[in-house]
Design a protein around this motif. Structure first.
Motif, PDB file in Angstrom:
ATOM      1  N   LYS A 281       0.755  -0.958  -0.179  1.00 40.80           N
ATOM      2  CA  LYS A 281      -0.110  -0.025  -0.018  1.00 40.80           C
ATOM      3  C   LYS A 281       0.821   1.398   0.091  1.00 40.80           C
ATOM      4  O   LYS A 281       0.541   2.277  -0.724  1.00 40.80           O
ATOM      5  CB  LYS A 281      -0.953   0.015   1.112  1.00 40.80           C
ATOM      6  CG  LYS A 281      -1.926  -1.238   1.280  1.00 40.80           C
ATOM      7  CD  LYS A 281      -3.025  -1.243   2.410  1.00 40.80           C
ATOM      8  CE  LYS A 281      -3.912  -2.119   2.593  1.00 40.80           C
ATOM      9  NZ  LYS A 281      -4.709  -2.057   3.460  1.00 40.80           N
ATOM     10  N   GLU A 286      -0.647   4.418  -1.907  1.00 34.61           N
ATOM     11  CA  GLU A 286      -2.195   4.406  -1.501  1.00 34.61           C
ATOM     12  C   GLU A 286      -2.162   4.953   0.002  1.00 34.61           C
ATOM     13  O   GLU A 286      -3.094   5.487   0.260  1.00 34.61           O
ATOM     14  CB  GLU A 286      -2.866   3.243  -1.513  1.00 34.61           C
ATOM     15  CG  GLU A 286      -3.002   2.556  -2.707  1.00 34.61           C
ATOM     16  CD  GLU A 286      -3.220   0.995  -3.117  1.00 34.61           C
ATOM     17  OE1 GLU A 286      -3.674   0.590  -4.113  1.00 34.61           O
ATOM     18  OE2 GLU A 286      -3.634   0.391  -1.819  1.00 34.61           O
ATOM     19  N   LYS A 287      -0.987   4.523   0.934  1.00 38.07           N
ATOM     20  CA  LYS A 287      -1.061   5.003   2.142  1.00 38.07           C
ATOM     21  C   LYS A 287       0.366   5.436   2.470  1.00 38.07           C
ATOM     22  O   LYS A 287       1.492   5.313   1.828  1.00 38.07           O
ATOM     23  CB  LYS A 287      -1.238   3.804   3.154  1.00 38.07           C
ATOM     24  CG  LYS A 287      -2.868   3.369   3.012  1.00 38.07           C
ATOM     25  CD  LYS A 287      -3.818   4.184   4.039  1.00 38.07           C
ATOM     26  CE  LYS A 287      -5.026   3.661   4.182  1.00 38.07           C
ATOM     27  NZ  LYS A 287      -6.021   4.336   5.166  1.00 38.07           N
ATOM     28  N   GLU A 291       0.774   6.967   8.851  1.00 35.05           N
ATOM     29  CA  GLU A 291      -1.058   7.146   8.963  1.00 35.05           C
ATOM     30  C   GLU A 291      -1.526   5.903   8.973  1.00 35.05           C
ATOM     31  O   GLU A 291      -2.675   5.499   9.414  1.00 35.05           O
ATOM     32  CB  GLU A 291      -1.254   7.836   7.769  1.00 35.05           C
ATOM     33  CG  GLU A 291      -1.484   7.153   6.666  1.00 35.05           C
ATOM     34  CD  GLU A 291      -1.802   8.193   5.436  1.00 35.05           C
ATOM     35  OE1 GLU A 291      -2.020   9.452   5.381  1.00 35.05           O
ATOM     36  OE2 GLU A 291      -2.582   7.682   4.375  1.00 35.05           O
ATOM     37  N   MET A 292      -0.709   4.625   9.173  1.00 30.83           N
ATOM     38  CA  MET A 292      -1.102   3.110   9.427  1.00 30.83           C
ATOM     39  C   MET A 292      -0.815   2.760  10.539  1.00 30.83           C
ATOM     40  O   MET A 292       0.152   2.469  10.965  1.00 30.83           O
ATOM     41  CB  MET A 292      -0.480   2.447   8.211  1.00 30.83           C
ATOM     42  CG  MET A 292      -0.693   2.911   6.715  1.00 30.83           C
ATOM     43  SD  MET A 292       0.318   1.828   5.681  1.00 30.83           S
ATOM     44  CE  MET A 292      -0.488   0.387   5.732  1.00 30.83           C
TER      45      MET A 292
END
Length: 337
Positions: A281, A286-287, A291-292
């Motif tokens: 990701k 995508e990320k 922020e994960m």
């Protein structure tokens, strides 16, 4: 004649442009570079690496096609781990994937002043390692998966197999944050199952033989084995424990294959696969790692080794045998060598 020369010149220019474009494409401009830093060489972490490479592949990132992997092993040495992480930063990799807690901490420190994302796996306690907060959120451009043990399930399983046991031993490396964290959890929960935890600290692999002899003189069983330095020496620990007919309980399937009596643990190929998909990701844009929240595998699996039980003269309760995901009838020490 002038027109012919002009046409030839134009064709030559077009050919050169195509050649330059083709050379650029073959030079690897579209190939992403990741550095994999694995702290130690043992089956659990090897399975993590295998799973994460497969997870990346399932998401379209294939080594030799659009992905270049630089794999380095620190051989359970913190100094080497830091050197490898710094070399990845110097080589401007697109991502560092760190396998095990010390590797994650090395990668995190090396990338603090860069925009290189770090994805970790097999990190027992991201909060204790100071790479995440209490809400599982990253404290920097770093995320990944935790292999935190289901300690209560492990203690309950040990009590069922050893109804008369009193003292449970844990070997741990004093410099590994994950070991300190897991030891505290064991001590907090042990009384619930009428156990006393006896721990023995080590600093290096060289300390293992003497520490093992010391702890075996005080306990009815050994458990935990999530500590990377300790796991690296599992064959030595098993040899000594078997001589004294003292069972050793592992933290995952490979350790049970090698000769541990049982484990309520996770399966590391699956954990690595989950990590590879998280990394994908980030590579796809995508990320962002920062922020994960970190992820865990929620459901533990029970693994047993009936051959070990037979050798130790221990009878495993039928309900555990029925519940086991896998029950091995042999010992494969070669897996750990």
């Amino acid at each position: 004649m002038k027109k012919i020369l002009l046409v030839l010149s134009l064709l030559l220019l077009v050919g050169c442009a195509k050649g330059e474009k083709g050379e650029s494409a073959s030079s690897g401009d579209d190939v992403l570079k990741i550095g994999i830093l694995q702290f130690a060489q043992h089956p659990s972490l090897d399975n993590c690496r295998e799973g994460l490479i497969e997870g990346l592949k399932e998401e379209g990132f294939v080594e030799g096609k659009n992905l270049k992997i630089d794999y380095q092993n620190a051989q359970a040495d913190m100094g080497i781990s830091a050197q490898i992480a710094n070399s990845f930063v110097s080589n401007k990799v697109d991502m560092i994937i760190a396998i095990a807690t010390p590797a994650a901490m090395s990668a995190y420190n090396a990338t603090l002043n860069t925009d290189i994302p770090v994805v970790y796996t097999a990190l027992s306690d991201p909060v204790a390692a100071q790479v995440a907060d209490e809400n599982k959120n990253p404290v920097g451009n770093i995320t990944g998966t935790s292999d935190i043990l289901p300690v209560e399930e492990q203690l309950k399983m040990i009590r069922e197999i050893l109804p008369d046991a009193k003292n449970i031993g844990i070997l741990h490396t004093s410099s590994e944050a994950n070991s300190d964290s897991m030891l505290k959890i064991y001590k907090d929960l042990a009384g619930k199952y009428n156990f006393k935890i006896v721990d023995e600290a080590i600093n290096t692999t060289a300390d293992i033989p003497l520490a093992t002899d010391n702890i075996l003189s005080k306990v009815d069983a050994i458990t935990n084995l999530l500590d990377n330095t300790v796991v690296n020496s599992l064959p030595t620990i098993l040899d000594k424990a078997n001589e004294k007919k003292i069972p050793v309980f592992g933290s995952e399937i490979e350790q049970v294959k090698m000769g541990c009596l049982g484990s309520e643990g996770i399966e590391y190929i699956s954990l690595g696969n989950q990590t590879g998909k998280m990394a994908s990701k980030i590579l796809k844009g995508e990320k962002e790692a920062k922020e994960m929240p970190y992820e865990t595998i929620l459901e533990p699996n029970l693994y047993l080794n009936s051959k070990v039980a037979e050798n130790l003269g221990i009878k495993i309760p039928k309900d555990l045998l029925d519940r086991a995901v896998e029950n091995f009838s042999e010992i494969n020490l070669a897996e750990g060598k």
